[in-house]
Design an enzyme around this catalytic site. Structure first.
Site, PDB file in Angstrom:
ATOM      1  N   PRO A  48       0.823  -1.207   0.000  1.00 58.13           N
ATOM      2  CA  PRO A  48       0.000   0.000   0.000  1.00 58.13           C
ATOM      3  C   PRO A  48       0.862   1.264   0.000  1.00 58.13           C
ATOM      4  O   PRO A  48       1.777   1.394   0.807  1.00 58.13           O
ATOM      5  CB  PRO A  48      -0.789  -0.103   1.312  1.00 58.13           C
ATOM      6  CG  PRO A  48       0.016  -1.015   2.185  1.00 58.13           C
ATOM      7  CD  PRO A  48       0.705  -1.964   1.254  1.00 58.13           C
ATOM      8  N   MET A  49       0.586   2.177  -0.924  1.00 58.23           N
ATOM      9  CA  MET A  49       1.341   3.440  -0.970  1.00 58.23           C
ATOM     10  C   MET A  49       0.436   4.628  -1.266  1.00 58.23           C
ATOM     11  O   MET A  49      -0.166   4.704  -2.349  1.00 58.23           O
ATOM     12  CB  MET A  49       2.451   3.347  -2.025  1.00 58.23           C
ATOM     13  CG  MET A  49       3.636   2.524  -1.557  1.00 58.23           C
ATOM     14  SD  MET A  49       4.927   2.417  -2.806  1.00 58.23           S
ATOM     15  CE  MET A  49       4.169   1.305  -3.976  1.00 58.23           C
ATOM     16  N   THR A  50       0.358   5.530  -0.312  1.00 57.08           N
ATOM     17  CA  THR A  50      -0.427   6.753  -0.443  1.00 57.08           C
ATOM     18  C   THR A  50       0.120   7.589  -1.585  1.00 57.08           C
ATOM     19  O   THR A  50       1.312   7.852  -1.636  1.00 57.08           O
ATOM     20  CB  THR A  50      -0.340   7.538   0.878  1.00 57.08           C
ATOM     21  OG1 THR A  50      -0.979   6.757   1.874  1.00 57.08           O
ATOM     22  CG2 THR A  50      -1.003   8.893   0.772  1.00 57.08           C
ATOM     23  N   GLN A  80      -7.070  -1.058   1.517  1.00 48.86           N
ATOM     24  CA  GLN A  80      -6.462  -0.856   2.843  1.00 48.86           C
ATOM     25  C   GLN A  80      -7.244   0.223   3.604  1.00 48.86           C
ATOM     26  O   GLN A  80      -7.269   1.393   3.206  1.00 48.86           O
ATOM     27  CB  GLN A  80      -4.991  -0.431   2.749  1.00 48.86           C
ATOM     28  CG  GLN A  80      -4.374  -0.490   4.157  1.00 48.86           C
ATOM     29  CD  GLN A  80      -3.001   0.141   4.298  1.00 48.86           C
ATOM     30  OE1 GLN A  80      -2.778   1.267   3.890  1.00 48.86           O
ATOM     31  NE2 GLN A  80      -2.082  -0.586   4.901  1.00 48.86           N
ATOM     32  N   HIS A  89      -5.272  -1.395   8.311  1.00 49.20           N
ATOM     33  CA  HIS A  89      -3.968  -0.752   8.560  1.00 49.20           C
ATOM     34  C   HIS A  89      -3.822  -0.555  10.079  1.00 49.20           C
ATOM     35  O   HIS A  89      -4.399   0.358  10.658  1.00 49.20           O
ATOM     36  CB  HIS A  89      -3.931   0.592   7.832  1.00 49.20           C
ATOM     37  CG  HIS A  89      -2.575   1.251   7.795  1.00 49.20           C
ATOM     38  ND1 HIS A  89      -1.521   0.876   8.609  1.00 49.20           N
ATOM     39  CD2 HIS A  89      -2.108   2.274   7.028  1.00 49.20           C
ATOM     40  CE1 HIS A  89      -0.461   1.647   8.332  1.00 49.20           C
ATOM     41  NE2 HIS A  89      -0.796   2.499   7.385  1.00 49.20           N
ATOM     42  N   TYR A  98      -0.309   4.774  13.219  1.00 47.35           N
ATOM     43  CA  TYR A  98      -1.608   5.394  12.976  1.00 47.35           C
ATOM     44  C   TYR A  98      -2.629   4.868  13.991  1.00 47.35           C
ATOM     45  O   TYR A  98      -2.283   4.088  14.881  1.00 47.35           O
ATOM     46  CB  TYR A  98      -2.046   5.168  11.524  1.00 47.35           C
ATOM     47  CG  TYR A  98      -1.122   5.894  10.567  1.00 47.35           C
ATOM     48  CD1 TYR A  98      -1.168   7.281  10.467  1.00 47.35           C
ATOM     49  CD2 TYR A  98      -0.168   5.209   9.824  1.00 47.35           C
ATOM     50  CE1 TYR A  98      -0.293   7.963   9.621  1.00 47.35           C
ATOM     51  CE2 TYR A  98       0.707   5.889   8.977  1.00 47.35           C
ATOM     52  CZ  TYR A  98       0.644   7.271   8.882  1.00 47.35           C
ATOM     53  OH  TYR A  98       1.513   7.941   8.068  1.00 47.35           O
TER      54      TYR A  98
END
Ligand SMILES: Cc1cc2nc3c(=O)[nH]c(=O)nc-3n(C[C@H](O)[C@H](O)[C@H](O)COP(=O)(O)O)c2cc1C
Length: 332
Positions: free
Chosen positions: A26-28, A103, A152, A157
């Site tokens: 997962p990559m923002t 995610q 996540h 977070y």
């Protein structure tokens, strides 16, 4: 020298058939104006699915609550336009033979907002409100055609803040992340894989730990398993690093060993052109062959090399680019 190694081979993850054991981490990316993924987002994920990635895990997608995040261009998972945008993304990935997990993300105290905002301790009704938000987003994920959901619970977070003694010194509500998993499990089909991503390190402290012994980690991961998690995604900065003294097992190795669940490893795979023909690559595959973990996730390498898995398999090393920080600015 050109060598060919079989990398793209079918595997099954908690009942879900995949064309390859490689996962997109997962990559923002902040390319979803107003929280709605565009056709460009669909093309971006499809390109990885066409090129040897068996399972895509989306960038963190904000759950359906105003406190979840502040960035305007980070996608959301809510009914309506965002749901429709995601339906197009999942259809494109499926058309390329890929699979895709959403995610689910809540930033917790790393929400930055507009300066007037300060993080608050959750109390009373906040817990129920957030459980409802995760449940709602999980429902929308199913409607939008996702194949799996990832919670996540890593990197400091919201959910990880309950697990980390620095942000939760009293240990109260330490089982809240497992409660979230339990609620999601009741919202999604029984056959749909539910992945939990966790980490020792935090973005604000790379030396942080949620468990200092295998026993402590075991208690935590058992909590996720009992709540209905089927896959553990163990986030590490370098996959080859041991976690506890006396064993060279990595974090995904411990997760699988302690729970019996399939696990995903990640961390600094493929960052240089030569990686795919290096001893590290052999080690990555050997550890998997020995059963330490099941799938291997690729993060940064896929930004500038959407076809890395195919190129590595074909021995086309000269066509692979070294990872550069500037790759994070591109979107293709
Ligand atoms: C630009 C960028 C954005 C990221 N966003 C997320 C995210 O939204 N959720 C998450 O769990 N991890 C996120 N990560 C961490 C990656 O999933 C991955 O674990 C990390 O990059 C290490 O893998 P790599 O060495 O293959 O890049 C992000 C990493 C990068 C570089």
């Amino acid at each position: 020298m050109t060598t060919t190694t079989a990398l793209i081979e079918p595997v099954t993850l908690a009942g879900l058939p995949l064309t390859s054991p490689f996962v997109m981490a997962p990559m923002t990316r902040e390319h979803s104006p107003g929280g709605v993924p565009t056709p460009e987002v669909a093309a971006y994920y499809r390109r990885r699915a066409e090129n040897g990635v068996g399972l895509i895990i989306t960038e963190g997608v904000l759950v359906d609550h105003p406190s979840a995040g502040h960035q305007r261009d980070v996608p959301r998972l809510t009914e309506g336009a965002a749901e429709d945008g995601w339906r197009h993304v999942t259809a494109e990935v499926h058309a390329a033979g890929g699979r895709i997990a959403a995610q689910l993300w809540h930033l917790g105290s790393q929400f930055e907002g507009d300066g007037a905002w300060t993080p608050q301790t959750m109390s009373g009704g906040d817990f129920d409100a957030l459980l409802r938000a995760y449940a709602e987003s999980a429902r929308v994920a199913v409607w939008a055609g996702f194949d799996a959901v990832e919670v996540h619970a890593a990197h400091g977070y919201l959910l990880d803040e309950f697990l980390w003694p620095v942000t939760n010194p009293s240990g109260r509500h330490r089982d809240f992340p497992a409660e979230v998993v339990r609620v999601i499990r009741t919202e999604i089909p029984a056959c749909m894989p539910l992945i939990v991503r966790f980490s020792q390190f935090k973005e604000r402290d790379y030396s942080a730990r949620i468990a200092s012994t295998p026993d402590e980690l075991g208690v935590l991961l058992e909590g996720f398993r009992n709540a209905g998690a089927d896959v553990l995604h163990a986030s590490q900065r370098r996959f080859w690093e041991p976690v506890f003294e006396g064993s060279d097992r990595n974090l995904a190795g411990w997760a699988k060993h302690l729970t019996g669940l399939p696990s995903i490893t990640v961390g600094s795979i493929g960052l240089t052109r030569d990686f795919a023909r290096s001893a590290r690559m052999r080690e990555l595959l050997d550890r998997r062959a020995r059963g330490e973990y099941d799938l291997m996730a690729l993060g940064r390498v896929l930004l500038g090399n959407p076809a890395w898995v195919k190129l590595a398999e074909a021995g086309r090393h000269d066509e692979i680019n070294d990872y550069r920080k500037a790759d994070e600015e591109q979107y293709a």
